[in-house]
Scaffold this motif. Structure first.
Motif: not given
Length: 390
Positions: A284-306
């Motif tokens: 989800n649109d949460s903190s671990l997406a930012h952590v993944a980006a900072a260790v260069r791991t690809p991500s798929v983030v699911l966005y809703g009411p943001t």
């Protein structure tokens, strides 16, 4: 041993810089984004010691993250109630005693601004003019370029800050986000799981429901195991452990041969190492997406009411958002203003449990729409992932 050192051993500290970031109720992801500005300051002034000035509540809540995972030399708490606090004059004296040469004011800093830096004798003061108190005391204003997507994204702010700091040339988009400081050389608990390894973060702060439904995650994880022979690592905090175990059982019910590991309650250091070991994060649109980006791991983030899907698109080059792009996601509110949020579909605001209800913009986002993004991210091209093990 940690790979992060606040100041290189062969670089003597000759000046001190204060970063004013009195943020109101930030999440971990909001905090980690401040590493962008901190790293730019360190690049512009390698011999400066960087003090991150934050409110007492933030310092207490995120103490380990601030001291172990940020590009600051030290942290200075300030009175939470600002000038209304009787300790405020003593705090200003502390600022003056530190003899800071530069103050950088975070654009979201509340009640701590360039006027306070001037009162403490700080000669250079960088900030973004926003028609707020203290603007008249900024000596080096941050000049934002014309936004590419209507509102400034993190790359536009980073390039403007770099200009105010005198950095030339400005950073390239993929170089804006620095590596997350963390312990290296530790074998993560997921290291022996079959590949590909997909980390899944189905949770998030419950005050605002930004979660893809539990049943959708169960279907996606079972499909990962059945069609791609992937291992799944379910991530969350300790309070989310029962829901993670519930999700694990739901996946195994759908596909009994699935390999599903639950990692709940780990500190940021361990979580970052697990994400660095993963081939992909889905969450989800949460903190671990930012952590993944900072260790260069690809991500798929699911966005809703943001309305944040495009905010970090350029600086997180291996990040991919999936959403229905309904108009209600354009509503922007600070955490303290969520009670006044109105949705055209009448969606319940807080998260209540895995049975729902969920916002329609996420409940109506099908697995079949997410699956192509997941398979495309796993197929690469992949970054040079910053692994945890030597």
């Amino acid at each position: 041993m940690t790979t992060f050192m606040t100041t290189p051993m062969n670089t003597p500290i000759t000046t001190r810089t204060a970063v004013f970031a009195h943020l109101r109720a930030p999440g971990l992801g909001d905090l980690l984004q401040r590493n962008i500005g901190l790293a730019l300051i360190r690049r512009a002034r390698p011999a400066t010691a960087v003090t991150l000035v934050v409110g007492e509540d933030l310092a207490a809540r995120f103490g380990p993250a601030l001291t172990r995972h940020m590009y600051a030399t030290d942290v200075l708490p300030c009175p939470q109630r600002g000038e209304a606090d009787p300790r405020w004059p003593a705090f200003l004296r502390t600022l003056a005693d530190r003899r800071f040469a530069l103050a950088v004011v975070d654009p979201d800093s509340q009640g701590l601004h360039a006027g306070h830096a001037r009162a403490a004798g700080v000669p250079e003061r960088i900030g973004l003019p926003q028609d707020r108190p203290g603007d008249e005391h900024i000596t080096h204003p941050i000049r934002l370029p014309r936004p590419l997507w209507g509102t400034p994204d993190l790359y536009e702010y980073a390039t403007a800050l770099a200009g105010a700091l005198g950095l030339s040339p400005p950073p390239r988009p993929g170089d804006v986000l620095p590596e997350l400081p963390r312990t290296r050389g530790v074998r993560p608990p997921t290291a022996g799981l079959p590949r590909p390894l997909v980390a899944v973060h189905p949770g998030g702060a419950p005050h605002w429901n930004r979660r893809w439904p539990h049943e959708h995650y169960a279907r996606l994880c079972a499909r990962l195991a059945a069609e791609l022979s992937a291992s799944v690592c379910l991530l969350g905090d300790e309070a989310e452990r029962p829901e993670l175990e519930l999700l694990r059982r739901a996946v195994l019910t759908r596909y009994p041969r699935a390999v599903v590991h639950v990692e709940a309650g780990a500190d940021l250091d361990r979580t970052a190492n697990v994400l660095a070991d993963a081939d992909l994060l889905v969450g989800n649109d949460s903190s671990l997406a930012h952590v993944a980006a900072a260790v260069r791991t690809p991500s798929v983030v699911l966005y809703g009411p943001t309305g944040t899907e495009y905010l970090w698109t350029r600086i997180y080059p291996y990040h991919r958002g999936v959403s229905l792009r309904w108009p209600c996601r354009r509503l922007r509110h600070a955490q303290g203003e969520l009670a006044g949020r109105r949705c055209a579909h009448g969606c319940v605001l807080p998260y209540q449990g895995p049975a729902g209800p969920y916002p329609r913009c996420l409940a109506d986002l099908p697995v079949d729409r997410v699956w192509p993004a997941v398979t495309a991210q796993l197929a690469g091209p992949h970054p040079a992932t910053i692994r945890s093990t030597p």
